[in-house]
Scaffold this motif. Sequence first.
Motif, PDB file in Angstrom:
ATOM      1  N   ILE A 235       0.840  -1.207   0.000  1.00  0.00           N
ATOM      2  CA  ILE A 235       0.000   0.000   0.000  1.00  0.00           C
ATOM      3  C   ILE A 235       0.866   1.246   0.000  1.00  0.00           C
ATOM      4  O   ILE A 235       0.666   2.182  -0.789  1.00  0.00           O
ATOM      5  N   ASP A 236       1.847   1.270   0.903  1.00  0.00           N
ATOM      6  CA  ASP A 236       2.676   2.467   1.047  1.00  0.00           C
ATOM      7  C   ASP A 236       3.456   2.767  -0.222  1.00  0.00           C
ATOM      8  O   ASP A 236       3.514   3.920  -0.669  1.00  0.00           O
ATOM      9  N   SER A 237       4.058   1.736  -0.836  1.00  0.00           N
ATOM     10  CA  SER A 237       4.846   1.980  -2.039  1.00  0.00           C
ATOM     11  C   SER A 237       3.964   2.395  -3.207  1.00  0.00           C
ATOM     12  O   SER A 237       4.361   3.227  -4.035  1.00  0.00           O
ATOM     13  N   THR A 238       2.759   1.833  -3.279  1.00  0.00           N
ATOM     14  CA  THR A 238       1.846   2.215  -4.355  1.00  0.00           C
ATOM     15  C   THR A 238       1.434   3.674  -4.232  1.00  0.00           C
ATOM     16  O   THR A 238       1.504   4.435  -5.202  1.00  0.00           O
ATOM     17  N   VAL A 239       1.008   4.071  -3.036  1.00  0.00           N
ATOM     18  CA  VAL A 239       0.581   5.456  -2.828  1.00  0.00           C
ATOM     19  C   VAL A 239       1.774   6.406  -2.915  1.00  0.00           C
ATOM     20  O   VAL A 239       1.698   7.467  -3.558  1.00  0.00           O
ATOM     21  N   SER A 240       2.887   6.029  -2.294  1.00  0.00           N
ATOM     22  CA  SER A 240       4.047   6.920  -2.260  1.00  0.00           C
ATOM     23  C   SER A 240       4.662   7.114  -3.641  1.00  0.00           C
ATOM     24  O   SER A 240       4.958   8.239  -4.045  1.00  0.00           O
ATOM     25  N   ALA A 241       4.865   6.014  -4.353  1.00  0.00           N
ATOM     26  CA  ALA A 241       5.565   6.100  -5.631  1.00  0.00           C
ATOM     27  C   ALA A 241       4.690   6.629  -6.755  1.00  0.00           C
ATOM     28  O   ALA A 241       5.191   7.274  -7.680  1.00  0.00           O
ATOM     29  N   TRP A 242       3.362   6.391  -6.693  1.00  0.00           N
ATOM     30  CA  TRP A 242       2.543   6.658  -7.871  1.00  0.00           C
ATOM     31  C   TRP A 242       1.377   7.602  -7.657  1.00  0.00           C
ATOM     32  O   TRP A 242       0.697   7.956  -8.620  1.00  0.00           O
ATOM     33  N   SER A 243       1.114   8.033  -6.431  1.00  0.00           N
ATOM     34  CA  SER A 243      -0.013   8.959  -6.252  1.00  0.00           C
ATOM     35  C   SER A 243       0.256  10.289  -6.950  1.00  0.00           C
ATOM     36  O   SER A 243      -0.655  10.888  -7.548  1.00  0.00           O
ATOM     37  N   THR A 244       1.505  10.772  -6.899  1.00  0.00           N
ATOM     38  CA  THR A 244       1.833  12.027  -7.581  1.00  0.00           C
ATOM     39  C   THR A 244       1.649  11.890  -9.083  1.00  0.00           C
ATOM     40  O   THR A 244       1.079  12.772  -9.743  1.00  0.00           O
ATOM     41  N   VAL A 245       2.126  10.776  -9.636  1.00  0.00           N
ATOM     42  CA  VAL A 245       1.973  10.532 -11.077  1.00  0.00           C
ATOM     43  C   VAL A 245       0.503  10.344 -11.438  1.00  0.00           C
ATOM     44  O   VAL A 245       0.027  10.850 -12.471  1.00  0.00           O
ATOM     45  N   TYR A 246      -0.238   9.631 -10.605  1.00  0.00           N
ATOM     46  CA  TYR A 246      -1.670   9.377 -10.824  1.00  0.00           C
ATOM     47  C   TYR A 246      -2.442  10.691 -10.905  1.00  0.00           C
ATOM     48  O   TYR A 246      -3.251  10.910 -11.819  1.00  0.00           O
ATOM     49  N   LEU A 247      -2.209  11.583  -9.949  1.00  0.00           N
ATOM     50  CA  LEU A 247      -2.905  12.869  -9.967  1.00  0.00           C
ATOM     51  C   LEU A 247      -2.526  13.691 -11.193  1.00  0.00           C
ATOM     52  O   LEU A 247      -3.390  14.353 -11.792  1.00  0.00           O
ATOM     53  N   HIS A 248      -1.258  13.629 -11.573  1.00  0.00           N
ATOM     54  CA  HIS A 248      -0.802  14.457 -12.691  1.00  0.00           C
ATOM     55  C   HIS A 248      -1.275  13.912 -14.033  1.00  0.00           C
ATOM     56  O   HIS A 248      -1.783  14.670 -14.872  1.00  0.00           O
ATOM     57  N   GLN A 249      -1.149  12.599 -14.235  1.00  0.00           N
ATOM     58  CA  GLN A 249      -1.436  12.027 -15.551  1.00  0.00           C
ATOM     59  C   GLN A 249      -2.901  11.655 -15.746  1.00  0.00           C
ATOM     60  O   GLN A 249      -3.422  11.791 -16.855  1.00  0.00           O
ATOM     61  N   VAL A 250      -3.560  11.180 -14.691  1.00  0.00           N
ATOM     62  CA  VAL A 250      -4.934  10.684 -14.834  1.00  0.00           C
ATOM     63  C   VAL A 250      -5.961  11.731 -14.427  1.00  0.00           C
ATOM     64  O   VAL A 250      -6.983  11.909 -15.100  1.00  0.00           O
ATOM     65  N   LEU A 251      -5.684  12.441 -13.337  1.00  0.00           N
ATOM     66  CA  LEU A 251      -6.668  13.393 -12.805  1.00  0.00           C
ATOM     67  C   LEU A 251      -6.344  14.840 -13.148  1.00  0.00           C
ATOM     68  O   LEU A 251      -6.978  15.756 -12.616  1.00  0.00           O
ATOM     69  N   ALA A 263       1.332  14.257   0.482  1.00  0.00           N
ATOM     70  CA  ALA A 263       1.304  15.010   1.740  1.00  0.00           C
ATOM     71  C   ALA A 263       0.077  14.634   2.566  1.00  0.00           C
ATOM     72  O   ALA A 263       0.159  14.477   3.791  1.00  0.00           O
ATOM     73  N   ALA A 264      -1.084  14.481   1.901  1.00  0.00           N
ATOM     74  CA  ALA A 264      -2.302  14.084   2.612  1.00  0.00           C
ATOM     75  C   ALA A 264      -2.174  12.681   3.183  1.00  0.00           C
ATOM     76  O   ALA A 264      -2.612  12.400   4.310  1.00  0.00           O
ATOM     77  N   TYR A 265      -1.565  11.788   2.412  1.00  0.00           N
ATOM     78  CA  TYR A 265      -1.335  10.419   2.883  1.00  0.00           C
ATOM     79  C   TYR A 265      -0.488  10.428   4.152  1.00  0.00           C
ATOM     80  O   TYR A 265      -0.809   9.759   5.145  1.00  0.00           O
ATOM     81  N   GLN A 266       0.581  11.193   4.136  1.00  0.00           N
ATOM     82  CA  GLN A 266       1.444  11.258   5.312  1.00  0.00           C
ATOM     83  C   GLN A 266       0.758  11.981   6.477  1.00  0.00           C
ATOM     84  O   GLN A 266       0.972  11.623   7.644  1.00  0.00           O
ATOM     85  N   ALA A 267      -0.060  12.973   6.180  1.00  0.00           N
ATOM     86  CA  ALA A 267      -0.819  13.633   7.244  1.00  0.00           C
ATOM     87  C   ALA A 267      -1.774  12.651   7.915  1.00  0.00           C
ATOM     88  O   ALA A 267      -1.962  12.675   9.140  1.00  0.00           O
ATOM     89  N   ALA A 315      -8.998  10.990  -0.190  1.00  0.00           N
ATOM     90  CA  ALA A 315      -8.926   9.535  -0.033  1.00  0.00           C
ATOM     91  C   ALA A 315      -7.533   9.096   0.394  1.00  0.00           C
ATOM     92  O   ALA A 315      -7.384   8.205   1.241  1.00  0.00           O
ATOM     93  N   ALA A 316      -6.500   9.722  -0.163  1.00  0.00           N
ATOM     94  CA  ALA A 316      -5.125   9.381   0.212  1.00  0.00           C
ATOM     95  C   ALA A 316      -4.891   9.637   1.700  1.00  0.00           C
ATOM     96  O   ALA A 316      -4.175   8.878   2.365  1.00  0.00           O
ATOM     97  N   GLY A 317      -5.506  10.702   2.226  1.00  0.00           N
ATOM     98  CA  GLY A 317      -5.391  10.974   3.658  1.00  0.00           C
ATOM     99  C   GLY A 317      -5.959   9.846   4.503  1.00  0.00           C
ATOM    100  O   GLY A 317      -5.368   9.453   5.518  1.00  0.00           O
ATOM    101  N   PHE A 318      -7.094   9.309   4.095  1.00  0.00           N
ATOM    102  CA  PHE A 318      -7.712   8.210   4.852  1.00  0.00           C
ATOM    103  C   PHE A 318      -6.944   6.899   4.672  1.00  0.00           C
ATOM    104  O   PHE A 318      -6.935   6.054   5.574  1.00  0.00           O
ATOM    105  N   VAL A 319      -6.298   6.718   3.502  1.00  0.00           N
ATOM    106  CA  VAL A 319      -5.427   5.546   3.347  1.00  0.00           C
ATOM    107  C   VAL A 319      -4.308   5.603   4.381  1.00  0.00           C
ATOM    108  O   VAL A 319      -3.994   4.611   5.050  1.00  0.00           O
ATOM    109  N   GLY A 320      -3.709   6.771   4.530  1.00  0.00           N
ATOM    110  CA  GLY A 320      -2.661   6.941   5.523  1.00  0.00           C
ATOM    111  C   GLY A 320      -3.148   6.679   6.929  1.00  0.00           C
ATOM    112  O   GLY A 320      -2.457   6.049   7.739  1.00  0.00           O
ATOM    113  N   LEU A 321      -4.358   7.136   7.236  1.00  0.00           N
ATOM    114  CA  LEU A 321      -4.946   6.900   8.561  1.00  0.00           C
ATOM    115  C   LEU A 321      -5.082   5.409   8.825  1.00  0.00           C
ATOM    116  O   LEU A 321      -4.784   4.924   9.930  1.00  0.00           O
TER     117      LEU A 321
END
Length: 407
Positions: A235-251, A263-267, A315-321
Amino acid sequence: MPLSLQAAAPARARRRDSLAGARQVTATAFAAQGAAVAAVFTTVPGIQQHLGLSSLVTTVLMVTVALAAGAGSFAGLAAIRRVGAVAAMRCAAVATAAALLLIGWAPGQASVTVAYLLFGMALGGIDVSVNTRAAAVERAYGRSIFSSFYALWSVGGVASALLTAGMARLGRPPEQILTAQAALVLALALTIRSHPIADTAASGTPSETAAVPLGRRMWAKLVPFGLVLLVAYVIDSTVSAWSTVYLHQVLAASLPTAPLAYAAYQAGTITGRACADHLIRRTGPAAVIRAAALVAATALAALAGAPGWPYAIAAAGFVGLGVSAFTPLCLATAGRLQPDAAEAILARLNLFNYLGVISGAAASGLIGSSGHFRLAFAIPAVLALLPLVTARSFAHDARLRPGVHHT
């Protein structure tokens, strides 16, 4: 007051101060590690654009980091046995800062590959040394405090992610961003000092018990904790490595906005870890693991189906929680299986850690590079339910049962 008690009072005060200093320094080392990891992951899109790397090449680089970290973990174990945990984590943190500089200023694909390799080695070294030291400090305290260290790990990650986002908004190139990140990690590393504590097995000096055999049954005992740790790092590597790319390329998030999911995930992990030690003492680790698994699975499903980047950030924030309690609980409980060889146990357990990082980063990267990043987050949502099966293994630690308090 009897003279003997008067003489003992300053000694007790010195021990308390030394233990508090050891806890503070260990927390600082965790913050340095969290900042370094965030620095690498949140600059992936910038490095991709700067060097013209494909998504497949980037995936290979992330796997390279994980493989190198696995080797670095055992190199770190050797360093702990030779110079002690504190010296090992200080040297590894300085090496991590140097690797960040090399990544930022690498002129081409070959040189950046070497830089990521060196970063992974240094990261593995700091990982095993900070966890060994944290296990020793927690034993000296006699109560659950492991999650508080990982809360500082997340604080470092948030600070680093926000630094990346802020400098990207100002139009700074990746080499300048990673230079600033390296300076942050180095500043934290230089504050690491040794403080004697009652636990001598991993107290910051070379351990006299480091060569204690673990026994043939130890692998079997580690499996339940290893599976939870594997899930946590998938979970951590997926969110950490690809959430930035996911937001930029897909969203369609901008480069300054895209790191905010990390940042939200870590918060979220900060919030969870700030509460975890209290919840563990109040309800027991098994209940905490079960609740965390349900939250993580639900949040990952929401991240996979997010209609826009603001929803993905939430959602990333709640994944971190949800995932926040997995790692500290696994490491703390496993470290108590055989306290006189905690560093060797944690090095073994780190194999599950890096297996999770490799499988998570590689699988999500390969799926994402084929244009299916949403699926890359949906699969870990299913895996997040696995800790429900292994939760009862955590209940066997009497130190962490509800109602058991230690001072």
